[in-house]
Design a protein around this motif. Structure first.
Motif, PDB file in Angstrom:
ATOM      1  N   ILE A  11       7.669   6.740  12.937  1.00 32.55           N
ATOM      2  CA  ILE A  11       7.267   8.095  12.548  1.00 32.55           C
ATOM      3  C   ILE A  11       5.973   8.046  11.742  1.00 32.55           C
ATOM      4  CG2 ILE A  11       7.946  10.054  11.112  1.00 32.55           C
ATOM      5  CD1 ILE A  11      10.870   9.279  12.097  1.00 32.55           C
ATOM      6  N   THR A  12       5.059   8.969  12.069  1.00 33.46           N
ATOM      7  CA  THR A  12       3.756   8.993  11.394  1.00 33.46           C
ATOM      8  C   THR A  12       3.631  10.143  10.402  1.00 33.46           C
ATOM      9  OG1 THR A  12       2.739  10.373  13.098  1.00 33.46           O
ATOM     10  CG2 THR A  12       2.661   7.991  13.438  1.00 33.46           C
ATOM     11  N   CYS A  13       4.362  11.236  10.646  1.00 33.70           N
ATOM     12  CA  CYS A  13       4.212  12.413   9.770  1.00 33.70           C
ATOM     13  C   CYS A  13       5.450  13.287   9.863  1.00 33.70           C
ATOM     14  CB  CYS A  13       2.970  13.205  10.199  1.00 33.70           C
ATOM     15  SG  CYS A  13       2.548  14.568   9.089  1.00 33.70           S
ATOM     16  N   VAL A  14       5.852  13.863   8.729  1.00 35.30           N
ATOM     17  CA  VAL A  14       6.960  14.826   8.685  1.00 35.30           C
ATOM     18  C   VAL A  14       6.542  16.063   7.902  1.00 35.30           C
ATOM     19  CG1 VAL A  14       8.815  13.118   8.898  1.00 35.30           C
ATOM     20  CG2 VAL A  14       7.949  13.699   6.623  1.00 35.30           C
ATOM     21  N   CYS A  15       7.111  17.210   8.274  1.00 37.92           N
ATOM     22  CA  CYS A  15       6.830  18.478   7.568  1.00 37.92           C
ATOM     23  C   CYS A  15       8.076  19.359   7.596  1.00 37.92           C
ATOM     24  CB  CYS A  15       5.742  19.301   8.271  1.00 37.92           C
ATOM     25  SG  CYS A  15       4.302  18.441   8.792  1.00 37.92           S
ATOM     26  N   PHE A  16       8.184  20.221   6.598  1.00 44.01           N
ATOM     27  CA  PHE A  16       9.130  21.333   6.631  1.00 44.01           C
ATOM     28  C   PHE A  16       8.429  22.547   7.257  1.00 44.01           C
ATOM     29  CE2 PHE A  16      10.918  19.153   2.813  1.00 44.01           C
ATOM     30  CZ  PHE A  16      12.251  19.086   3.208  1.00 44.01           C
ATOM     31  N   SER A  17       9.189  23.388   7.951  1.00 41.96           N
ATOM     32  CA  SER A  17       8.634  24.682   8.356  1.00 41.96           C
ATOM     33  C   SER A  17       8.577  25.597   7.128  1.00 41.96           C
ATOM     34  CB  SER A  17       9.492  25.320   9.455  1.00 41.96           C
ATOM     35  OG  SER A  17      10.819  25.501   8.997  1.00 41.96           O
ATOM     36  N   ALA A  18       7.723  26.613   7.200  1.00 43.52           N
ATOM     37  CA  ALA A  18       7.547  27.514   6.052  1.00 43.52           C
ATOM     38  C   ALA A  18       8.848  28.246   5.732  1.00 43.52           C
ATOM     39  CB  ALA A  18       6.425  28.510   6.331  1.00 43.52           C
ATOM     40  N   ASP A  19       9.655  28.547   6.759  1.00 39.75           N
ATOM     41  CA  ASP A  19      10.908  29.264   6.502  1.00 39.75           C
ATOM     42  C   ASP A  19      12.030  28.341   6.032  1.00 39.75           C
ATOM     43  OD1 ASP A  19      11.822  27.923   8.754  1.00 39.75           O
ATOM     44  OD2 ASP A  19      11.998  29.714  10.020  1.00 39.75           O
ATOM     45  N   LYS A  36       0.831  -1.208   0.000  1.00 37.60           N
ATOM     46  CA  LYS A  36       0.000   0.000   0.000  1.00 37.60           C
ATOM     47  C   LYS A  36       0.864   1.256   0.000  1.00 37.60           C
ATOM     48  CE  LYS A  36      -0.958   0.609   4.950  1.00 37.60           C
ATOM     49  NZ  LYS A  36      -2.008   0.720   5.967  1.00 37.60           N
ATOM     50  N   VAL A  37       0.358   2.284  -0.665  1.00 38.52           N
ATOM     51  CA  VAL A  37       1.090   3.544  -0.815  1.00 38.52           C
ATOM     52  C   VAL A  37       0.496   4.540   0.182  1.00 38.52           C
ATOM     53  CG1 VAL A  37       1.939   5.261  -2.436  1.00 38.52           C
ATOM     54  CG2 VAL A  37       1.379   2.967  -3.255  1.00 38.52           C
ATOM     55  N   ASN A  38       1.325   4.976   1.139  1.00 33.95           N
ATOM     56  CA  ASN A  38       0.843   5.789   2.257  1.00 33.95           C
ATOM     57  C   ASN A  38       0.750   7.272   1.968  1.00 33.95           C
ATOM     58  OD1 ASN A  38       0.590   3.720   4.250  1.00 33.95           O
ATOM     59  ND2 ASN A  38       2.821   3.675   4.456  1.00 33.95           N
ATOM     60  N   CYS A  39       1.655   7.771   1.117  1.00 33.61           N
ATOM     61  CA  CYS A  39       1.769   9.223   0.976  1.00 33.61           C
ATOM     62  C   CYS A  39       2.193   9.580  -0.450  1.00 33.61           C
ATOM     63  CB  CYS A  39       2.786   9.775   1.972  1.00 33.61           C
ATOM     64  SG  CYS A  39       4.321   8.829   2.081  1.00 33.61           S
ATOM     65  N   VAL A  40       1.740  10.759  -0.888  1.00 30.92           N
ATOM     66  CA  VAL A  40       2.019  11.171  -2.259  1.00 30.92           C
ATOM     67  C   VAL A  40       2.068  12.697  -2.316  1.00 30.92           C
ATOM     68  CG1 VAL A  40      -0.408  11.274  -3.000  1.00 30.92           C
ATOM     69  CG2 VAL A  40       1.366  10.722  -4.661  1.00 30.92           C
ATOM     70  N   GLN A  41       2.950  13.231  -3.163  1.00 28.30           N
ATOM     71  CA  GLN A  41       3.020  14.687  -3.338  1.00 28.30           C
ATOM     72  C   GLN A  41       3.652  15.032  -4.679  1.00 28.30           C
ATOM     73  OE1 GLN A  41       5.158  16.860  -0.270  1.00 28.30           O
ATOM     74  NE2 GLN A  41       4.264  18.801  -0.895  1.00 28.30           N
ATOM     75  N   PHE A  42       3.172  16.125  -5.272  1.00 34.14           N
ATOM     76  CA  PHE A  42       3.820  16.707  -6.443  1.00 34.14           C
ATOM     77  C   PHE A  42       5.049  17.489  -6.006  1.00 34.14           C
ATOM     78  CE2 PHE A  42      -0.588  16.770  -8.281  1.00 34.14           C
ATOM     79  CZ  PHE A  42      -0.323  16.138  -9.488  1.00 34.14           C
ATOM     80  N   ASN A  43       6.039  17.599  -6.902  1.00 31.95           N
ATOM     81  CA  ASN A  43       7.054  18.636  -6.706  1.00 31.95           C
ATOM     82  C   ASN A  43       6.420  19.978  -7.077  1.00 31.95           C
ATOM     83  OD1 ASN A  43       6.973  18.432  -9.517  1.00 31.95           O
ATOM     84  ND2 ASN A  43       9.179  18.656  -9.758  1.00 31.95           N
ATOM     85  N   SER A  82       6.054   6.258   5.847  1.00 34.05           N
ATOM     86  CA  SER A  82       4.722   6.682   6.285  1.00 34.05           C
ATOM     87  C   SER A  82       4.351   8.074   5.805  1.00 34.05           C
ATOM     88  CB  SER A  82       4.647   6.649   7.811  1.00 34.05           C
ATOM     89  OG  SER A  82       5.682   7.443   8.366  1.00 34.05           O
ATOM     90  N   SER A  83       5.368   8.923   5.537  1.00 37.99           N
ATOM     91  CA  SER A  83       5.089  10.315   5.226  1.00 37.99           C
ATOM     92  C   SER A  83       6.226  10.886   4.401  1.00 37.99           C
ATOM     93  CB  SER A  83       4.947  11.104   6.542  1.00 37.99           C
ATOM     94  OG  SER A  83       4.748  12.480   6.306  1.00 37.99           O
ATOM     95  N   LEU A  84       5.902  11.816   3.500  1.00 42.72           N
ATOM     96  CA  LEU A  84       6.948  12.533   2.765  1.00 42.72           C
ATOM     97  C   LEU A  84       6.480  13.939   2.436  1.00 42.72           C
ATOM     98  CD1 LEU A  84       6.224  12.767  -0.546  1.00 42.72           C
ATOM     99  CD2 LEU A  84       6.896  10.390  -0.517  1.00 42.72           C
ATOM    100  N   LYS A  85       7.464  14.843   2.329  1.00 43.05           N
ATOM    101  CA  LYS A  85       7.203  16.216   1.890  1.00 43.05           C
ATOM    102  C   LYS A  85       8.343  16.627   0.975  1.00 43.05           C
ATOM    103  CE  LYS A  85       3.492  17.193   4.408  1.00 43.05           C
ATOM    104  NZ  LYS A  85       3.404  15.976   5.193  1.00 43.05           N
ATOM    105  N   VAL A  86       8.005  17.388  -0.052  1.00 45.24           N
ATOM    106  CA  VAL A  86       9.037  17.873  -0.966  1.00 45.24           C
ATOM    107  C   VAL A  86       9.002  19.394  -0.957  1.00 45.24           C
ATOM    108  CG1 VAL A  86       7.513  17.722  -2.989  1.00 45.24           C
ATOM    109  CG2 VAL A  86       9.976  17.718  -3.307  1.00 45.24           C
ATOM    110  N   SER A  87      10.190  20.014  -0.946  1.00 42.70           N
ATOM    111  CA  SER A  87      10.304  21.465  -0.944  1.00 42.70           C
ATOM    112  C   SER A  87      11.525  21.843  -1.778  1.00 42.70           C
ATOM    113  CB  SER A  87      10.465  21.974   0.489  1.00 42.70           C
ATOM    114  OG  SER A  87      10.684  23.358   0.492  1.00 42.70           O
ATOM    115  N   GLU A  88      11.263  22.493  -2.902  1.00 45.71           N
ATOM    116  CA  GLU A  88      12.329  22.846  -3.840  1.00 45.71           C
ATOM    117  C   GLU A  88      13.158  21.609  -4.173  1.00 45.71           C
ATOM    118  OE1 GLU A  88      14.337  26.273  -2.265  1.00 45.71           O
ATOM    119  OE2 GLU A  88      12.522  27.492  -2.326  1.00 45.71           O
ATOM    120  N   HIS A  89      14.437  21.587  -3.767  1.00 46.38           N
ATOM    121  CA  HIS A  89      15.308  20.466  -4.135  1.00 46.38           C
ATOM    122  C   HIS A  89      15.462  19.471  -2.995  1.00 46.38           C
ATOM    123  CE1 HIS A  89      17.783  23.483  -2.159  1.00 46.38           C
ATOM    124  NE2 HIS A  89      18.565  22.488  -1.768  1.00 46.38           N
ATOM    125  N   GLU A  90      14.619  19.581  -1.970  1.00 43.20           N
ATOM    126  CA  GLU A  90      14.763  18.698  -0.813  1.00 43.20           C
ATOM    127  C   GLU A  90      13.537  17.801  -0.635  1.00 43.20           C
ATOM    128  OE1 GLU A  90      17.632  20.629   2.453  1.00 43.20           O
ATOM    129  OE2 GLU A  90      15.662  21.567   2.334  1.00 43.20           O
TER     130      GLU A  90
END
Length: 316
Positions: free
Chosen positions: A194-202, A111-118, A157-165
């Motif tokens: 780990i259940t969730c990860v995020c970048f801060s806005a800055d 199963k695929v838990n998480c998805v995001q566009f760049n 479980s979780s992914l986030k993409v921000s610019e080149h990271e």
């Protein structure tokens, strides 16, 4: 004659319930704002993905094509495309306007838990229980991933993409940050799944929630822990955490039916939002305004700092 200095404005919190949407798609597994915050996506256990107007609470479109429950979704920056992932091991790229499947991407072994566009919506990144992150070119005619990241020792479980990271969280207790430009990998160990990860806005910090009922704020470059936020319950469910749009507050779902909101700097609990009697499954903070989405059982709630809703706009 001198005038008193104006008091600094206290950041407002989304503590007023503005609307409840009965999504009618089984249990809502995830709720997400789109890029500008005017629409929301709800992921259903009935295999459907739905697009709603936030201000009116009306259903705009239903996207059907998954073979099992939908677990996560994301909208492209220009609102023309959606991507979603499911327990059916697939990722789907959708045309927003027509509701048609543009691509169905297969390759994950579970199963695929998480998805995001760049940011340009040229690549979809998906994380799976199979321990891999797969990167898919949205414009290619080939259906194979352009890259597979397989460093995790357990499910992603979780992914986030921000610019080149790219930031990923895994059941193996590790937060991995990939610098895709430099080809570097940074790993921070948290001694709990780990259940969730995020970048801060800055872009300076990362936020991580884990099954020891703790949310942690880490310095992105050094891995130093800057804050720990506790009081909520997260022992057995994959639940979301996030930062408010201006990085002033940390928010987390909880198994006790509340959303917990802490002051980022002080670490003190500022708000315990009573959503209902079940597990708060998912949450999403508006990209620029004091608005919060929550999901519980089959419903989505819209919260704001203001109280009333009139003629298509919220008023204080």
């Amino acid at each position: 004659m001198s005038f008193p200095q104006p008091k600094p404005e206290v950041p407002q919190l989304p503590q007023n319930l503005l609307r409840t949407i009965d999504c009618q798609q089984g249990a809502v597994r995830a709720v997400r704002f789109n890029a500008d915050g005017n629409y929301l996506l709800s992921c259903g256990s009935d295999k459907s993905l739905k697009l709603w107007s936030v201000s009116r609470g009306t259903l705009l479109k239903t996207y059907s094509g998954h073979g099992y429950e939908v677990l996560d979704a994301d909208g492209s920056y220009d609102n023309s495309q959606l991507c979603s992932c499911s327990s059916d091991k697939t990722v789907i790229l959708w045309d927003v306007a027509t509701g048609q499947v543009t691509r169905k991407l297969r390759g994950h072994a579970g199963k695929v838990n998480c998805v995001q566009f760049n940011e340009e919506a040229t690549v979809i990144l998906s994380g799976s229980i199979d321990g891999t992150v797969r990167c898919w070119d949205t414009r290619s005619r080939k259906f194979d991933p352009i890259q597979i990241l397989d460093e995790a020792q357990d499910g992603v479980s979780s992914l986030k993409v921000s610019e080149h990271e790219l930031l990923t969280g895994s059941v193996d207790g590790r937060v991995r940050r990939y610098d895709l430009r430099m080809g570097q990998l940074h790993v921070d160990f948290i001694n709990s799944p780990i259940t969730c990860v995020c970048f801060s806005a800055d872009g300076q910090c990362t936020l991580t929630s884990s099954l020891d009922s703790t949310v942690r704020l880490l310095d992105k470059s050094t891995g130093e822990m800057l804050g720990e936020y506790t009081g909520h319950k997260m022992k057995g469910y994959k639940l979301d955490c996030c930062l408010s749009s201006k990085d002033t507050h940390v928010l987390s779902c909880s198994e006790d039916g509340h959303v917990y909101c802490w002051d980022l700097v002080e670490g003190s609990l500022m708000l315990k939002l009573p959503v209902g009697k079940a597990v708060v499954q998912s949450l999403s903070f508006h990209p620029s305004e004091t608005r919060l989405l929550t999901a519980m059982e089959g419903r989505v709630q819209v919260w704001g700092a203001d109280c009333t809703y009139e003629h298509g706009t919220w008023t204080k």
